[in-house]
Design a protein around this motif. Structure first.
Motif, PDB file in Angstrom:
ATOM      1  N   ALA A 100     -10.390   2.510  -1.342  1.00 39.08           N
ATOM      2  CA  ALA A 100      -9.609   3.138  -2.422  1.00 39.08           C
ATOM      3  C   ALA A 100      -9.017   4.769  -1.957  1.00 39.08           C
ATOM      4  O   ALA A 100      -9.567   5.481  -2.396  1.00 39.08           O
ATOM      5  CB  ALA A 100     -10.248   3.302  -3.811  1.00 39.08           C
ATOM      6  N   CYS A 101      -8.263   4.506  -0.888  1.00 39.42           N
ATOM      7  CA  CYS A 101      -7.687   5.956  -0.466  1.00 39.42           C
ATOM      8  C   CYS A 101      -6.766   6.651  -1.346  1.00 39.42           C
ATOM      9  O   CYS A 101      -5.969   5.827  -1.658  1.00 39.42           O
ATOM     10  CB  CYS A 101      -7.240   5.607   0.936  1.00 39.42           C
ATOM     11  SG  CYS A 101      -8.005   4.791   1.979  1.00 39.42           S
TER      12      CYS A 101
ATOM     13  N   TYR B 186      -4.427   8.173  -0.912  1.00 40.75           N
ATOM     14  CA  TYR B 186      -3.093   8.476  -0.368  1.00 40.75           C
ATOM     15  C   TYR B 186      -2.314   7.108  -0.247  1.00 40.75           C
ATOM     16  O   TYR B 186      -1.297   7.038   0.276  1.00 40.75           O
ATOM     17  CB  TYR B 186      -3.153   9.198   1.041  1.00 40.75           C
ATOM     18  CG  TYR B 186      -3.695   8.437   2.312  1.00 40.75           C
ATOM     19  CD1 TYR B 186      -3.205   7.271   2.746  1.00 40.75           C
ATOM     20  CD2 TYR B 186      -4.870   8.869   2.504  1.00 40.75           C
ATOM     21  CE1 TYR B 186      -3.860   6.675   3.736  1.00 40.75           C
ATOM     22  CE2 TYR B 186      -5.696   8.183   3.468  1.00 40.75           C
ATOM     23  CZ  TYR B 186      -5.247   7.194   4.112  1.00 40.75           C
ATOM     24  OH  TYR B 186      -5.744   6.353   4.854  1.00 40.75           O
ATOM     25  N   CYS B 187      -3.145   5.982  -0.557  1.00 41.28           N
ATOM     26  CA  CYS B 187      -2.589   4.583  -0.485  1.00 41.28           C
ATOM     27  C   CYS B 187      -1.403   4.512  -1.132  1.00 41.28           C
ATOM     28  O   CYS B 187      -0.992   4.873  -2.309  1.00 41.28           O
ATOM     29  CB  CYS B 187      -3.507   3.623  -0.927  1.00 41.28           C
ATOM     30  SG  CYS B 187      -3.183   1.962  -0.823  1.00 41.28           S
TER      31      CYS B 187
ATOM     32  N   GLY C  74      -2.535  -5.298   5.030  1.00 45.05           N
ATOM     33  CA  GLY C  74      -2.679  -5.408   3.504  1.00 45.05           C
ATOM     34  C   GLY C  74      -2.623  -3.960   2.940  1.00 45.05           C
ATOM     35  O   GLY C  74      -1.820  -3.376   3.430  1.00 45.05           O
ATOM     36  N   GLY C  75      -3.372  -3.677   1.777  1.00 43.35           N
ATOM     37  CA  GLY C  75      -4.655  -4.277   1.660  1.00 43.35           C
ATOM     38  C   GLY C  75      -5.689  -4.402   2.760  1.00 43.35           C
ATOM     39  O   GLY C  75      -5.453  -3.749   3.686  1.00 43.35           O
TER      40      GLY C  75
ATOM     41  N   LYS D 151     -11.964   6.294   8.404  1.00 42.17           N
ATOM     42  CA  LYS D 151     -11.368   6.996   7.174  1.00 42.17           C
ATOM     43  C   LYS D 151     -12.065   8.209   6.755  1.00 42.17           C
ATOM     44  O   LYS D 151     -13.236   8.455   6.227  1.00 42.17           O
ATOM     45  CB  LYS D 151     -11.881   6.051   5.896  1.00 42.17           C
ATOM     46  CG  LYS D 151     -10.922   4.788   5.955  1.00 42.17           C
ATOM     47  CD  LYS D 151      -9.403   4.763   5.662  1.00 42.17           C
ATOM     48  CE  LYS D 151      -8.565   3.716   5.452  1.00 42.17           C
ATOM     49  NZ  LYS D 151      -7.277   3.759   5.391  1.00 42.17           N
TER      50      LYS D 151
HETATM   51  S1  SF4 Z   1      -4.928  -0.692   1.809  1.00 42.28           S
HETATM   52 FE1  SF4 Z   1      -5.419   0.811   3.263  1.00 42.28          FE
HETATM   53  S2  SF4 Z   1      -4.766   2.950   2.643  1.00 42.28           S
HETATM   54 FE2  SF4 Z   1      -4.844   1.386   0.962  1.00 42.28          FE
HETATM   55  S3  SF4 Z   1      -7.006   1.682  -0.247  1.00 42.28           S
HETATM   56 FE3  SF4 Z   1      -7.092   0.174   1.213  1.00 42.28          FE
HETATM   57  S4  SF4 Z   1      -7.954   0.826   3.103  1.00 42.28           S
HETATM   58 FE4  SF4 Z   1      -6.803   2.675   2.026  1.00 42.28          FE
END
Ligand code: SF4
Length: 253
Positions: free
Chosen positions: A42-43, A45-46, A101-102, A151
């Motif tokens: 759950a980054c 910056y996603c 993804g995801g 990450k």
């Molecule tokens: S899709 Fe990628 S950027 Fe988005 S929460 Fe998952 S790992 Fe992080």
């Protein structure tokens, strides 16, 4: 009577489209992107809506940017026919199929069945957050390219899973792989040193990409800070490159 083989499981997908790879050392190659729904991370910056919806968006014609809705979950036969037909339209254009993804690796039961079939059409390029080494182990023989993340906590807002990343890289290093680290204003020298040291130790031939965090296509980190980060990491690992997300610059998908 012998049991009939069970059909390949369907997958919850977000979208399927044709574009260029915008990140990392294979930037610019043409790919068919299959974006899987769901993520185990759950980054902060996603920018991807990671949950698959009722419908998967499928590009009508490859590269057109126009989409139609296909009900989820999507079958392997649908995807295989689509890939085959897009290869007919542009027979020599494609480098690989990008699983993105995801986090594709959370779809373990799907990938086990899908990868051998999809690989009959094109090489397989996995884009992954690099946090699920035990799952990766099962797919190594079916993968041609692996683009994994490290990450960093100052960027994602979550603790960096250093042990999982190390184990993941140990496995990925047997394929053609690269490591991507998204860096931002808050990225610390300690984090960069630790990431670069890990890549140098575990996979010394692997490209380490510093990808500046961007928002709405604009890089958010000052150029001088970015250069200092590259100098720091390159002092540890032999191949460090700064590569932004190019698909935004080119206004591509
Ligand atoms: S899709 Fe990628 S950027 Fe988005 S929460 Fe998952 S790992 Fe992080």
């Amino acid at each position: 009577m012998p049991a009939l083989p069970s059909p390949a499981p369907d997958a919850h997908l977000i979208e399927i489209f044709s574009s260029i790879q915008g990140e990392g050392p294979w930037v610019g190659v043409r790919q068919i992107f299959i974006r899987f729904g769901g993520c185990n991370w759950a980054c902060s910056y996603c920018d991807t809506g990671v949950e698959a919806l009722e419908y998967c968006k499928v590009e009508k014609d490859p590269g057109s940017g126009k989409f139609k809705d296909v009900a989820n979950p999507v079958s392997l036969s649908f995807v295989a026919e689509l890939v085959a037909s897009w290869k007919v339209v542009h027979p020599r254009a494609y480098h690989s199929i990008s699983l993105t993804g995801g986090e594709p690796l959370i779809h373990e039961h799907v990938l086990l069945e899908w990868l051998p079939k999809l690989r009959e059409f094109l090489p397989i390029y996995l884009e992954t957050n690099g946090t699920l080494p035990e799952t990766l182990k099962k797919f190594i023989p079916h993968l041609d390219f692996i683009a994994m993340d490290i990450k960093l906590s100052t960027v994602t807002g979550m603790p960096t899973p250093w042990d999982d990343h190390r184990r993941f890289l140990e496995l990925a290093a047997h394929s053609r792989c690269c490591v991507k680290v998204v860096v931002g204003r808050a990225t610390s020298e300690d984090e960069l040193i630790r990431a670069a040291s890990m890549v140098r130790t575990v996979a010394p031939e692997t490209v380490l990409v510093l990808q500046p965090l961007s928002a709405k296509g604009k890089v958010t980190i000052p150029a001088d800070k970015l250069l200092r980060m590259q100098e720091l990491a390159a002092g540890i690992h032999g191949d460090v490159r700064v590569i932004p997300q190019n698909h935004h610059i080119l206004k591509l998908l």
